[in-house]
Each structure stands twice: as C-alpha cells, then as structure tokens.
Scaffold this active site. Structure first.
Site, PDB file in Angstrom:
ATOM      1  N   GLY D 214     -26.305   7.577  13.867  1.00 29.45           N
ATOM      2  CA  GLY D 214     -26.376   8.293  15.141  1.00 29.45           C
ATOM      3  C   GLY D 214     -24.988   8.461  15.891  1.00 29.45           C
ATOM      4  O   GLY D 214     -24.038   8.628  15.172  1.00 29.45           O
ATOM      5  N   ASP D 239     -34.395  12.735   7.996  1.00 33.46           N
ATOM      6  CA  ASP D 239     -34.107  11.533   8.788  1.00 33.46           C
ATOM      7  C   ASP D 239     -32.553  11.352   9.158  1.00 33.46           C
ATOM      8  O   ASP D 239     -31.874  11.351   8.071  1.00 33.46           O
ATOM      9  CB  ASP D 239     -34.563   9.967   8.062  1.00 33.46           C
ATOM     10  CG  ASP D 239     -36.165  10.401   7.918  1.00 33.46           C
ATOM     11  OD1 ASP D 239     -36.786  10.616   8.924  1.00 33.46           O
ATOM     12  OD2 ASP D 239     -36.575  10.043   6.642  1.00 33.46           O
ATOM     13  N   LEU D 240     -32.351  11.459  10.275  1.00 35.39           N
ATOM     14  CA  LEU D 240     -31.019  11.278  10.794  1.00 35.39           C
ATOM     15  C   LEU D 240     -30.127  10.361   9.987  1.00 35.39           C
ATOM     16  O   LEU D 240     -30.252   8.985  10.350  1.00 35.39           O
ATOM     17  CB  LEU D 240     -30.647  11.499  12.164  1.00 35.39           C
ATOM     18  CG  LEU D 240     -29.356  11.450  12.726  1.00 35.39           C
ATOM     19  CD1 LEU D 240     -28.639  13.049  12.353  1.00 35.39           C
ATOM     20  CD2 LEU D 240     -29.157  11.290  14.351  1.00 35.39           C
ATOM     21  N   ASP D 241     -29.075  10.712   9.572  1.00 30.93           N
ATOM     22  CA  ASP D 241     -28.086   9.680   8.646  1.00 30.93           C
ATOM     23  C   ASP D 241     -28.914   8.772   7.545  1.00 30.93           C
ATOM     24  O   ASP D 241     -28.347   7.631   7.391  1.00 30.93           O
ATOM     25  CB  ASP D 241     -27.239   8.896   9.625  1.00 30.93           C
ATOM     26  CG  ASP D 241     -26.487   9.748  10.619  1.00 30.93           C
ATOM     27  OD1 ASP D 241     -26.041  10.794  10.204  1.00 30.93           O
ATOM     28  OD2 ASP D 241     -26.251   9.223  11.761  1.00 30.93           O
ATOM     29  N   GLU D 242     -29.952   9.018   7.218  1.00 34.72           N
ATOM     30  CA  GLU D 242     -30.731   8.381   6.192  1.00 34.72           C
ATOM     31  C   GLU D 242     -30.780   8.853   4.819  1.00 34.72           C
ATOM     32  O   GLU D 242     -31.532   8.348   4.053  1.00 34.72           O
ATOM     33  CB  GLU D 242     -32.049   8.121   6.920  1.00 34.72           C
ATOM     34  CG  GLU D 242     -32.435   7.432   8.171  1.00 34.72           C
ATOM     35  CD  GLU D 242     -32.094   5.797   8.036  1.00 34.72           C
ATOM     36  OE1 GLU D 242     -31.912   5.567   7.069  1.00 34.72           O
ATOM     37  OE2 GLU D 242     -32.032   5.337   9.099  1.00 34.72           O
TER      38      GLU D 242
END
Lengths: 296, 296, 296, 296
Positions: D214, D239-242
């Site tokens: 994040g 999925d953010l940064d996943e």
C-alpha cells in the site's frame, strides 16, 4: 541542481560547515577542537573519528557543525582552527557549505556514467556546481546542454596529449574547478596534469581492482571465467589504476554471459560506484592516507 | 574464548573503556566530555556521533578511550561523567573492557545459531563470558559442554511458562547475566521476564521483518512467491517481533526452492545476522531510541 | 548425513539419475536423448541446456530423470547413452543417485572451512560419503571423529611432499575417493597428484581471483586498501590459483579493518563459497570447459 | 533501440524463436517437443525445464530454437506445436523474435523508472517497440519525445478513473500493445482494465513485498527502523500489491537516513528491479503459475 534547489540548499545549510583533520595522535585533540567550536557558538551535528593506533598512530576526524550567523564567524573560526592546527601538526580542510564545490566531468563515447552523474545531480543528490563537461566525442552534447551545462568537445588521443591537456587546464582554471570526474574518459593523464589536482581527480575503472588493471578488463574477466565482475572508483595518481580506492562493488555473472553482456552488467555498477565516490568526496567524507582512503 | 584468549584480550584492553551517551542536543556536549577525558589523561581512540536534528533533536555518542593505569582512575572518571551527565541530562553507559559481559544463550532443537555463536566466540569474535546455555531440548548438550560451558535442560511449553521462567530467572541471577540471546528459542517470554532485561534480550526472527511476523515465515514466504528471504535480529519487547531491529539481511531464492530449501538457505543468514547483532551489542555499538536502534 | 538421513535419501532417490553432456552442437541432440529416456520409461524432472554458439559451438546439457525400478534399467540406459554418445561425439557422465560419491577432505590448522563442510553434511546439504579427513595438524581430530569420520594426521611440508602424497594417494585408493576438497589445506599438490584427479579437486582461495593470486592475500588486500575482500572456490590445476572458477563471493570491509579483521571477515565467505562449490559438484551441476565452468 | 539497432537485432534473430510451455507432468514431453523441432530442421539453442513434483506435478519449459528460413516455417511449426500441445494439455506461447513486442509505459511525476527503461531500451537491453508513454503529469514529455516516442498526457485521479481508462484502453488498442509497464504510475487500475491484460501489466512497488503493502512504504519503513529497504516488480492483479512477484532487491540503510534519504536510496533499486522484471518478461523468461512466477 536547478537554481531553486540550490537556493533551498544554501538557505538550509548557510550556517553549516565541515572540518576534516588528520594528524599524529595524542590526547586532547578532540577536546581542543570541540572546545574551540563551542567557544565560537558552534554546535557539532555529526562527527566520526578514527585512529590507526592509539597515541603513536594517525588521528583522523570529520566534524559537521552549525553556528548562527556562520558567515560572520568564518574568519575567526578559520583562524582558531589554524592555531589549533599548528599546535597539533594537523593537516585540515574546512568547508563552509554555502560555498559549492565546482566540478568538471570528462567524458567520452559511452555516456552511461556521465548520465548517471547528471541525474544524481539533478535530483539533488550530488551537491555541486557542475561547471562544464569536456568530451573527446560529440555524443553527449545534447544531453549535457539540456541541463544548461557548457559542453566542450576536445578531440583527444595520445599523440596530441600535451595540447589537449593545455586546453583542458585552461578551462579548469577559467572555471575555477575543485573536482574532476573521469566518467569513462579512457585517456591517460600526464603526471603534470595529475600533480595539479592531487586527490581531486576521481576515475572509474571497470573492474574489481587490483584484478584486471589496464585495458579490456571485461574481456579478460570473460577469459578467466570469473563469477562476479566489479567496478572501482579511485583517485587518480601517476600509477595507472593504482590510486587510492574510494568505493568498489560487484555484480554476479555466469557462463551464459559473453563479453558484451559483461559490459552491460558492468555499466549497472560502474555508474553507481562512481556516483557514490563522487558524492562522498563532495560531502567531505574522504581522507587520503598512504595511498588508501578513510571514508567517514 | 579460551582462557589464553581472555588473558590476552584483558591484557590488551585493560586500559580501555567505552562510553555511550544519549541526551537532548545542545552545544558543548562533545567539548565537555572530551575535555573531561583529557583532564583524566585519557586518549580518545574512536568516536562516532549522530544528532537526529541539530539543537532540538537528540544527541547520540559512542566514545572509545584509553588511559594509563585505567583501573586506578575508574571511580574518578565515573564520577566526572556522572557530574557532566547531570548537567546535560544524559543517559549514559560506561564499560571498562576488562569487565567481560556475561551472556546466556537460550536454545532449542535447531542448533545452527547456537553453534555459530559458540564458534564466533571460540575464534575470539564475540568478546564475552558465555556463562550458560539453557535449552528446552537436549540436542545441544554435547556441543555446549565440549566448550566447557554449563548446559541446562529445561523443558518448556506455554502451559508451564511461569515455572520455566522462574527457573530461568533464578539462573540468570545466579550467573549475574548481562545479555540473553535467543538462538532460535521459539518460546514467547512473558512481559515480566522481558521487563527484567530491557534492551538486553536479542532474538533472531527468520524473516525480513515486518514481513512474516509470527509463526512459519518460510512457509508463508514460499506461498507468497518472494524472490528473497530474510532474517532479523532485534531486541525483545512485549510485542512479538516488534522490538527494535539491530540487523537484517536477505538471501536470494527462486521457484525451484521448496519450503525445506528456504529453511536451509535461511539458516545461512540467520546465523550471521544474529552473530552480528550480538557482536555489536557486546561492543557497545547499539543505542535504543524510540523502538529503533542507532548502530555506531 | 547420519545413517538415517542416508537411508531416507536413498529411498527417495533410488529411481533418480543425472546426466551431464558436452559435445559439438548440432540439431537433434536433445531429441535423441529425451527420446532415448522416454523409450526406457524415464521421466525428465529437471533439465538445463546451454550452447556457446548455435550449430558451430559447444553444447552442454544437464538432465535429471526418474524411472520406476531404475536399478534394473541401469545397464540398458547406460548402453543406450553410450550409443547416442558415439553418434554425437559426446563427453558424458551418468550418475545414479543411489551411488553416493565418496569425498576426502584435506585440512590444516584453520578448521573453519572443514567445520562448515561437516555441518552442511550433517544437516543433509552435502549429499556424499565423507570417507576421511587428512590433515597436517592434529587440530581437527576431535571435531572430525565426533562425526564418526576417520581422521589421518599426515605432517606435510614441501621437503617431504613426495612421501606425503604417496601416503595420501594410497588412502585415496583405499577409500575409492571421487572428490577431494582442500579446506584451507595450504600445501601445493604436485602435477602427478593433480593429474590423478582431473576436475575432481576443489580448493578455496581466500581472495577474489585473479586478484591476489598466491600467498597472504589478506595482507595484500589490506595494503592495497580495497573496499571488498573475496573468496574463490575452483578446481585445482597445475597452475597455482589458475584453475576453473566454480564460485566467488565478496564481503565489505573498510578503513577500520586491519589484516586480522580481514581474515575474520574473509572466513565468513570462504566457508560458504567452498560449501557451495562442493555442493554444486556433488549435485553434478558443474562442467569444465576450456578452463572455465558451466554451472547449471 | 534506434532503427539501426532494430535492424541489426532483426537480422541476427530472424531465424530464432522462443517457446514457453506449462502442462501436467508426464513422461515424453521433452521428447515430443524436441523431436518435433528436429523434424522441422530447428536447433535448440537454450532450454530450461522445471517440474514442481515428478509425474503428478506441473511441467514448465522454456526453449530457444533456431532454424534456417524460419519465416517460411512459422505456420508449420505452430501447427505442429498445437498438435503436440493438445496431446499433452499444454498451455504454451510461441514467439518469433522478428516480431517485436509492443510496450506502453504508464508514468507519473517521478520519472526515475521511466528514464531507466528508456535508457535500457536505448542501449539495446530492452528489446521491444516502446510504442507510447502515458502520464498523468507533463513532467516526462521532453524526455520521452527526445527518444521519438509519442507522449500522451492524460490527467488522472480516482474520481475520473473510468473515463481515464477508457482513453487508455483506446490507445492500447490503437497501438496494439502487448505489455504495459507501470513505472511508478501511482494510480490503481480497475478490475476491468486488469482483466484485459492478464499477466501483461508489470508494476514496481517501492517496498520489499509483502512488507509495506500500500501507500507510503518508505515512511513506514522509517518508522519501523528497518536496516534494509526493498523494491518489488510484479504482475498486476485485482489485489493491490498481491500479484505474482517477478523480482525483488534490497539496499542497506541506517539510522542516519530520514524518509527522504530512503526515497533516494530506494530509487536506485526500484529502477533496476523494474528494468530486470521487464527485460525477463520481454525475453519470455517468466511463466505465471498459481500467483507465483517461474523465471527461467
């Protein structure tokens, strides 16, 4: 650094100075200097000290200090240090941060290192006035001039070394240069030139010195089958690639990499090893002692 | 360190001491301390200073100094520092090198880190008296006792934590322990235990904190598909894996490595990350400030 | 590896083999080998291939394969490969994993590397039968024998090299040794000895070769003022420190480190650089070609 | 790559192709593919294979091969692979090197990563057609256009995300884009956009994921007091940064570094971690499998 960055830097640092000292070790040196500074209203912000051997060795010190209204006190502080310096047989350098060092970059056809220096400078990481760039190729002109920096094309080869250096030295004098950076310049400097700028010419060699001194280090690294290649930034002396080392780094290679791959991978570390060496010099972190460096 | 190494170390260092200071910044601190030392015939061998922000920030200092006949001067130097310390509202620690710190190692089944500490200690790299090893497994007994170090087997699990810690604390007191190293001990300590040894319990966590706090970091690293795994040595606080970080390192992994491979590779850095953290603590290089460390 | 580990390893890997190939490149090599394997019911688990230059270059291949009831098929697979090998003028090595390689370690006074090898072996990372350790010092005896490995003390110096090597060769033959590891053995081997074990003697040199070939590399690194020191594991040839390099690594040093510090720091990488080199050799990952290595 | 470089590249590589395969493991896959290639006169230049678990696991393969007059054979080779692919339930990608991939770069105010990509591209290290750059700031225009690449300024924020993406997707289609690189673009993409380019959008996150997912990772790294900061290049998923991690690296920091220093140091690795991720994607080295990457 654009003008705005410079103004901001000077505003922030106008009351700050750095002192570099080396002298024979004896008790009382730190006390003498720190008391002197306190007596002139200065506050020590950062300091590092190192002594080769207690008492009989050599003492090295780097101090960053601040004082209100530093400009008004410059002469008195300098005088006080001169006096203490004599007492302790010191070699010392005092730099007030509002006086930007003036840097000349010597470049050639491969502009990777030149570019890195310009960008580190633009982003405010190299605090200096890059006064000019000299190159024996026209390659970098557009890049350099886009930063508003004068670019001088001076063709060079070993047969006209004398004339070339005469022109270069003239420019160094005209621009009042403090530091010369050889950003893959690839020409050997004469002893006369080197003697004019002792511990003030930084070179990048594209090997992990002392391995592969001299020409074609990547070719020779390939032939030897090494598993890491290196880069070394060092001060230039009369002995080729033998000057005091400031910084070194390596990068992993393997059997799949040919000479051209080594060159590409090498560039990734050359640029940062040179940039770090130049940065540390500009920040007054480096003291040369017996062909080695203390890097605070 | 065998007896011969200890004797040699004590002979070499009997006149040497280290001072660690933190206090609100103001001009004159270095001057006061260095003048004090000079006045007691001491010579500063090494010093590092750092200030978070000039004047209004926090001042940190590490000084190593020597004086002839140090033992005779210990009390007067301590008194003088006490006095200066009050003037500047200092927190400080003064260690005379002839007084070896006493270390306890807590271990468990995996003896890799324990072994590394013992070997670094044997080769003279960890200057301390390893007074005892406590383990909740018998695995390391032979190894530990081969170094002539007492080994205590105290079975442990969370249901009997209180009784276990009571026994451990008793031993800590009996052996007059300065530093506790959790060498993959794998048991959580109670707040009471932790409070007894503030900034004096060093743990190794087998991940690059704050990634993978808690259990099974290698399994979770594998599931996430990271390309590097890490290790972190830190002081223990009441918040699991949240204490001040002393040192970290990473090692490259790739898609061919399963969880068991990550564990094996992880051990290579865990052992050195823990050994460096312990070494720096023993050399009085670490100051804790607001849940972070200054490592000089 | 204790007996339990060996049993487990052999059970898991009894149906697995590794093939290493080098030959002049031409189309159809992979097809010929993979079809051969399929025809004998083998499944390729892992493979890597590299060609120096397409078609006219040299082709290198490492294949790991499995087959049900491998032991019953060993001879037919070997025969099939022999036949394909002749067709393509291959040099090849075929290892069935149930046949553990036999390793001899030659050590001397400094047992750091010896210890690392023994621990990597104990933890199951070096899959081999360490058949014996020979040393010209008694230092390591207790350590070695605690692992149940025979330890032979054979005093050595250059005046009695011939006699020493005669004894050593006798032991190599008696134990049917495949790999000799010089774990800081510090004695030069004669051409005769080296010729008996081509590409089968691994040495660790405590520098970043080709820098500091020969004696006292740490002293010379200190004198030159390098900022990184290195270690190199390589196959032994008749030219001192000039054999094919398997692995290298470096560690950062600075002006505060004296020669003794360099030695301590150097040990941290020597042990892992040697252990990696040995591990890769044991896993049949290394092919020697023109005094360089391909490491798959 | 200037036109001359492209011409040279295409000439050198016009007869070369790369095949990426993943499928359930079973015996005979390598044999089928390599025989197919031999039968079409192709020579395997480089290959790597990896299987998660023998027989019941997943099989991954990367093959680089050459054939005289490749263009004439493209269709027949593709047909043959289609047929083998069906037999073995393969997912596969076949790229003929004369077809340059088309790349779009999305940038924002901080142009460090953009610049690195452009220079790596200029020096011939990123073999692709950089078709356009889109930015929500005008900052990079001059730089981008100096390379002769179209620059589109599309202001963006989360309130107008839909309209912005509509324009972007239109341009992606117009330029027939294969790969999108988010060079510190700092805007979140909608699931719709992401679904249009599965495993074809590469992002750089300025932390060592999964630490500091994040916003403001450097501020949080500073607050935690870590001793290394990282960077991660990964494919974008919903999925953010996943998303699947391609490459990661770290750089050492210490107590003297404030948040602004972390940002500067971070940039040194962000740019190279992103460039390596993009390079490996362009060289068809990366296979995504269960939210992880195999990087050959």
């Amino acid at each position: 650094m654009n003008n705005q960055q410079i103004q901001q830097y000077l505003t922030t640092n106008q009351n700050r100075a750095r002192l570099l000292v080396s002298c024979p070790d004896q008790p009382g040196i730190v006390s003498a200097i720190s008391t002197l500074l306190r007596d002139h209203g200065a506050n020590i912000v950062e300091s590092s000290q190192y002594t080769t051997h207690p008492v009989e060795g050599t003492f090295f010190l780097r101090i960053v200090f601040e004082a209100n209204d530093m400009k008004a006190k410059e002469n008195e502080i300098r005088d006080a240090i001169t006096s203490v310096g004599e007492e302790f047989s010191m070699q010392w350098r005092l730099n007030f941060l509002h006086e930007l060092k003036k840097t000349a970059i010597f470049a050639s056809k491969d502009t990777t290192c030149l570019r890195e220096l310009l960008y580190e400078w633009e982003s405010g990481d190299l605090v200096t006035d890059i006064s000019l760039v000299i190159s024996n190729h026209e390659t970098g002109r557009e890049l350099v001039e886009s930063f508003g920096i004068p670019f001088y094309y001076i063709p060079a080869n070993k047969d006209i070394r004398k004339e070339v250096e005469a022109k270069q030295l003239e420019l160094m004098e005209e621009y009042d240069i403090d530091l010369i950076v050889l950003a893959r310049y690839m020409q050997i400097l004469t002893p006369k030139f080197v003697a004019t700028y002792p511990s003030s010419i930084i070179n990048i060699h594209h090997s992990f010195l002392p391995a592969f001194v001299g020409a074609s280090p990547h070719k020779r690294a390939y032939d030897r089958g090494v598993k890491l290649i290196g880069a070394t930034s060092h001060y230039v002396t009369d002995d080729l690639d033998e000057g005091p080392i400031i910084e070194q780094d390596v990068i992993r290679v393997d059997h799949r990499n040919n000479v051209s791959d080594l060159k590409k991978k090498g560039r990734l570390i050359e640029r940062s090893v040179l940039a770090r060496g130049v940065k540390w010099h500009l920040e007054d972190r480096v003291i040369v002692h017996e062909n080695k460096t203390i890097v605070f």
